[in-house]
Design a protein around this motif. Structure first.
Motif, mmCIF file in Angstrom:
data_model
loop_
_atom_site.group_PDB
_atom_site.id
_atom_site.type_symbol
_atom_site.label_atom_id
_atom_site.label_comp_id
_atom_site.label_asym_id
_atom_site.label_seq_id
_atom_site.Cartn_x
_atom_site.Cartn_y
_atom_site.Cartn_z
ATOM 1 N N SER A 161 -51.399 -60.817 2.444
ATOM 2 C CA SER A 161 -50.176 -60.115 2.908
ATOM 3 C C SER A 161 -48.975 -61.121 2.737
ATOM 4 O O SER A 161 -48.912 -62.187 3.115
ATOM 5 N N TYR A 162 -47.707 -60.602 2.026
ATOM 6 C CA TYR A 162 -46.484 -61.452 2.065
ATOM 7 C C TYR A 162 -45.956 -61.440 3.395
ATOM 8 O O TYR A 162 -45.007 -62.516 3.715
ATOM 9 N N SER A 163 -45.886 -60.491 4.140
ATOM 10 C CA SER A 163 -45.350 -60.444 5.590
ATOM 11 C C SER A 163 -45.907 -61.775 6.455
ATOM 12 O O SER A 163 -45.127 -62.524 6.946
ATOM 13 N N THR A 164 -47.298 -61.942 6.294
ATOM 14 C CA THR A 164 -47.882 -63.260 6.936
ATOM 15 C C THR A 164 -47.294 -64.433 6.322
ATOM 16 O O THR A 164 -47.292 -65.246 6.942
ATOM 17 N N LEU A 165 -47.374 -64.590 5.051
ATOM 18 C CA LEU A 165 -46.535 -65.727 4.126
ATOM 19 C C LEU A 165 -45.308 -65.955 4.752
ATOM 20 O O LEU A 165 -45.035 -67.194 4.944
ATOM 21 N N VAL A 166 -44.388 -64.817 4.777
ATOM 22 C CA VAL A 166 -42.973 -65.218 5.454
ATOM 23 C C VAL A 166 -43.287 -65.533 6.967
ATOM 24 O O VAL A 166 -42.568 -66.738 7.236
ATOM 25 N N GLY A 167 -44.241 -65.003 7.593
ATOM 26 C CA GLY A 167 -44.301 -65.369 8.851
ATOM 27 C C GLY A 167 -44.705 -66.686 9.098
ATOM 28 O O GLY A 167 -44.442 -67.547 10.002
ATOM 29 N N HIS A 168 -45.552 -67.229 8.246
ATOM 30 C CA HIS A 168 -46.058 -68.687 8.161
ATOM 31 C C HIS A 168 -45.147 -69.749 8.304
ATOM 32 O O HIS A 168 -45.028 -70.516 9.061
ATOM 33 N N LEU A 184 -34.191 -65.852 7.904
ATOM 34 C CA LEU A 184 -34.594 -64.944 9.223
ATOM 35 C C LEU A 184 -34.523 -66.175 10.274
ATOM 36 O O LEU A 184 -34.066 -66.210 11.390
ATOM 37 N N VAL A 185 -35.019 -67.613 9.867
ATOM 38 C CA VAL A 185 -34.715 -68.643 11.064
ATOM 39 C C VAL A 185 -33.382 -68.790 11.444
ATOM 40 O O VAL A 185 -32.980 -69.094 12.627
ATOM 41 N N TYR A 186 -32.617 -68.807 10.236
ATOM 42 C CA TYR A 186 -31.056 -68.937 10.495
ATOM 43 C C TYR A 186 -30.596 -68.001 11.712
ATOM 44 O O TYR A 186 -29.991 -68.304 12.322
ATOM 45 N N GLN A 187 -30.714 -66.819 10.894
ATOM 46 C CA GLN A 187 -30.583 -65.507 12.303
ATOM 47 C C GLN A 187 -30.863 -65.849 13.376
ATOM 48 O O GLN A 187 -30.118 -65.388 14.322
ATOM 49 N N PRO A 242 -49.938 -70.172 2.408
ATOM 50 C CA PRO A 242 -49.693 -71.228 1.176
ATOM 51 C C PRO A 242 -50.892 -71.419 0.767
ATOM 52 O O PRO A 242 -51.842 -71.801 1.332
ATOM 53 N N SER A 243 -51.182 -71.234 -0.595
ATOM 54 C CA SER A 243 -52.376 -71.780 -1.422
ATOM 55 C C SER A 243 -52.130 -72.542 -2.845
ATOM 56 O O SER A 243 -53.068 -72.853 -3.321
ATOM 57 N N ALA A 244 -50.810 -72.567 -3.285
ATOM 58 C CA ALA A 244 -50.444 -72.980 -4.462
ATOM 59 C C ALA A 244 -51.012 -74.527 -4.516
ATOM 60 O O ALA A 244 -51.378 -74.978 -5.708
ATOM 61 N N HIS A 245 -51.095 -75.372 -3.505
ATOM 62 C CA HIS A 245 -51.455 -76.499 -3.368
ATOM 63 C C HIS A 245 -52.943 -76.699 -3.505
ATOM 64 O O HIS A 245 -53.317 -77.859 -3.740
ATOM 65 N N LEU A 246 -53.788 -75.673 -3.447
ATOM 66 C CA LEU A 246 -55.400 -75.898 -3.303
ATOM 67 C C LEU A 246 -55.894 -76.038 -4.801
ATOM 68 O O LEU A 246 -55.317 -75.666 -5.545
ATOM 69 N N GLN A 247 -56.962 -76.645 -4.695
ATOM 70 C CA GLN A 247 -57.980 -76.987 -5.916
ATOM 71 C C GLN A 247 -57.976 -75.575 -6.754
ATOM 72 O O GLN A 247 -58.770 -74.556 -6.065
ATOM 73 N N PRO A 248 -57.811 -75.250 -7.944
ATOM 74 C CA PRO A 248 -58.249 -74.161 -8.476
ATOM 75 C C PRO A 248 -59.767 -73.745 -8.632
ATOM 76 O O PRO A 248 -60.161 -74.794 -8.615
ATOM 77 N N LYS A 249 -59.955 -72.436 -8.231
ATOM 78 C CA LYS A 249 -61.392 -71.970 -8.052
ATOM 79 C C LYS A 249 -61.589 -70.668 -8.842
ATOM 80 O O LYS A 249 -60.623 -69.699 -8.706
ATOM 81 N N ASP A 250 -62.553 -70.216 -9.391
ATOM 82 C CA ASP A 250 -63.081 -69.091 -9.924
ATOM 83 C C ASP A 250 -63.629 -68.348 -8.698
ATOM 84 O O ASP A 250 -63.937 -68.732 -7.691
ATOM 85 N N PHE A 251 -63.892 -66.857 -8.949
ATOM 86 C CA PHE A 251 -64.379 -65.992 -8.028
ATOM 87 C C PHE A 251 -65.856 -66.460 -7.622
ATOM 88 O O PHE A 251 -66.277 -67.129 -8.716
ATOM 89 N N GLU A 279 -43.659 -72.249 10.900
ATOM 90 C CA GLU A 279 -43.476 -73.644 10.825
ATOM 91 C C GLU A 279 -41.960 -74.074 11.149
ATOM 92 O O GLU A 279 -42.068 -75.266 11.336
ATOM 93 N N ALA A 280 -41.027 -73.265 11.095
ATOM 94 C CA ALA A 280 -39.753 -73.795 11.502
ATOM 95 C C ALA A 280 -39.677 -73.870 13.031
ATOM 96 O O ALA A 280 -38.296 -74.050 13.527
#
Ligand SMILES: NC(=O)c1ccc[n+]([C@@H]2O[C@H](COP(=O)([O-])OP(=O)(O)OC[C@H]3O[C@@H](n4cnc5c(N)ncnc54)[C@H](O)[C@@H]3O)[C@@H](O)[C@H]2O)c1
Length: 416
Positions: free
Chosen positions: A317-324, A289-292, A72-81, A328-329
């Motif tokens: 990677s979106y896999s690691t985002l889902v994995g995160h 996934l957690v429910y299953q 997750p990164s949407a909560h971080l302070q916006p930054k340029d490259f 967490e659960a």
């Protein structure tokens, strides 16, 4: 035949240099040792600069580590490259070039950057901004089959642009559009192209979320209908719900664009919404996934850790985002991926029946590359999946009537 130099022979630069080398004499330089059969790798940047009339800069414009979108990164302070590497290469060109050079920057930058950060670093050389619409795993094919070439110059009317177009016409396999404008226009075409993809993926995955929550609804029926609405809604590409937008470019571009929205005080931040939705969609998938896993007393395995099949990169990677979110659960999560460049939590085999998320689908990812045949793209398990596992297919392509596994089409909530 031109003398072309590439400064930066990384993931993009080396393949691009080798494509140009099919028709030109190409020199290259990188601070790390690189080797190629067709690109002459120089010992110094000075040699590379002075042997070339056209110099392509393909060095990195990095983001801070936690801003790639793999967690997750949407909560971080916006930054340029960070543009320090590009700046140092431009300074080297200014210092070492003994004649006027055509400098072509292909690295990704935010709109406004070239004029603000780079223009004053070059005394007499022409600077062209020419970003590529290219994806990892298909760099060479994408490079000679682009839907458009984007070329920006200081005033939008530089005559060197036509010379560059001639160089491209020599190597193209298709007949692309050449979209020429100012630096800012070229910067904007590139980065908002990426955002548009993120938004498209965000919308189809939103429909997937609703399909799972409302019931009696297969997301593909809805998105196929929208994908074929070509009068108003454009092409069917990125119109299959599944895993979220990922990789080294798209998530980080949106994260950096949040900084641009704030910096120019436009009054809203669509990029934050796109990235926030991407994270909620990953969490919804993780919750499923957690429910299953809890219902069946199993752990979770994600089939594919890199951000897409056949490449090693786990960046964004979106896999690691889902994995995160699974982790967490409180549920154990492992990854299966023979290529992954980050092997944390990777396993080589599965011992017990598990909930397996089929994140990678080669046909979905590479089906558009016309040189691949259907058999090239057939799906493979990276290892044997124990019988009685629950396979969650976010692309809804696997046979649901397998006698070995329970296959769930995530996004299709129609009753059986
Ligand atoms: N990889 C892609 O598919 C892709 C697609 C479109 C745009 N881009 C953009 O292109 C740029 C490069 O991306 P990449 O994926 O190739 O990055 P990369 O990190 O793989 O490659 C950058 C290369 O530049 C080299 N380098 C760094 N400093 C140097 C210096 N002073 N002199 C010479 N070489 C130096 C590095 O050693 C590295 O090999 C980035 O801005 C990226 O956003 C990449």
């Amino acid at each position: 035949m031109k003398n072309i130099g590439f400064v930066g022979l990384g993931k993009l630069g080396m393949d691009a240099a080798e494509v140009f080398a099919t028709k030109n004499k190409v020199y290259g330089y990188d601070i790390y040792p690189r080797a190629s059969d067709t690109v002459k790798v120089c010992d110094s940047v000075e040699e590379c600069i002075n042997k070339s009339d056209w110099i392509f800069i393909a060095v990195e414009t990095p983001h801070s580590k936690e801003y790639d979108g793999s967690v997750p990164s949407a909560h971080l302070q916006p930054k340029d490259f960070n543009y320090e590497v590009v700046k140092s290469v431009l300074k080297e060109i200014n210092q070492y070039a003994t004649a006027d050079k055509n400098i072509v920057l292909i690295s990704t930058v935010l709109p406004g950057t070239t004029r603000r950060e780079f223009d004053n670093l070059l005394d007499k050389h022409t600077l062209i901004y020419n970003p590529y619409l290219i994806a990892m795993g298909t760099v060479k094919w994408d490079m000679v089959n682009p839907e458009m070439l984007i070329i920006g110059s200081k005033d939008g009317n530089d005559s060197r642009v036509n010379e560059l177009i001639n160089m491209y016409q020599d190597i193209m396999e298709n007949n692309p559009r050449y979209e020429c404008g100012t630096w800012e226009e070229a910067e904007a075409i590139k980065i908002f192209y990426n955002t548009y993809i993120s938004a498209k993926v965000g919308i189809v995955n939103m429909i997937q979320d609703f399909a799972m929550k409302i019931g009696n609804m297969n997301v593909d029926v809805v998105t196929d209908a929208l994908a074929n609405a070509t009068i108003r809604l454009q092409s069917p590409k990125y119109m299959t719900a599944g895993m979220g937008d990922a990789g080294a470019c798209h998530p980080r571009d949106n994260i950096a664009l949040r900084w641009l929205a704030e910096n120019y005080d436009v009054g809203y931040d669509m990029f934050s919404t796109i990235m926030g939705a991407r994270e909620s969609q990953a969490k919804n998938m993780a919750d499923f996934l957690v429910y299953q896993a809890q219902e069946n007393n199993m752990s979770v395995v994600i089939h594919g850790k890199a951000y897409k099949p056949d490449i090693e990169y786990c960046i964004g990677s979106y896999s690691t985002l889902v994995g995160h979110y699974v982790k967490e659960a409180g549920i154990d999560v492992k990854y299966l991926d023979p290529l992954a460049d980050d092997t944390t939590d990777c396993i080589g085999s599965i011992d017990e029946p598990s909930v397996v998320l089929m994140a990678h689908n080669r046909k979905i990812t590479y089906g558009y590359v016309t040189e691949h045949s259907d058999s090239d793209l057939s799906d493979i398990f990276y290892t044997d999946i124990p019988h009685n596992s629950i396979i969650v297919d976010p692309w809804r392509k696997m046979d649901k009537h397998s006698k070995d596994y329970k296959v769930i089409h995530y996004g299709n909530s129609r009753p059986e």
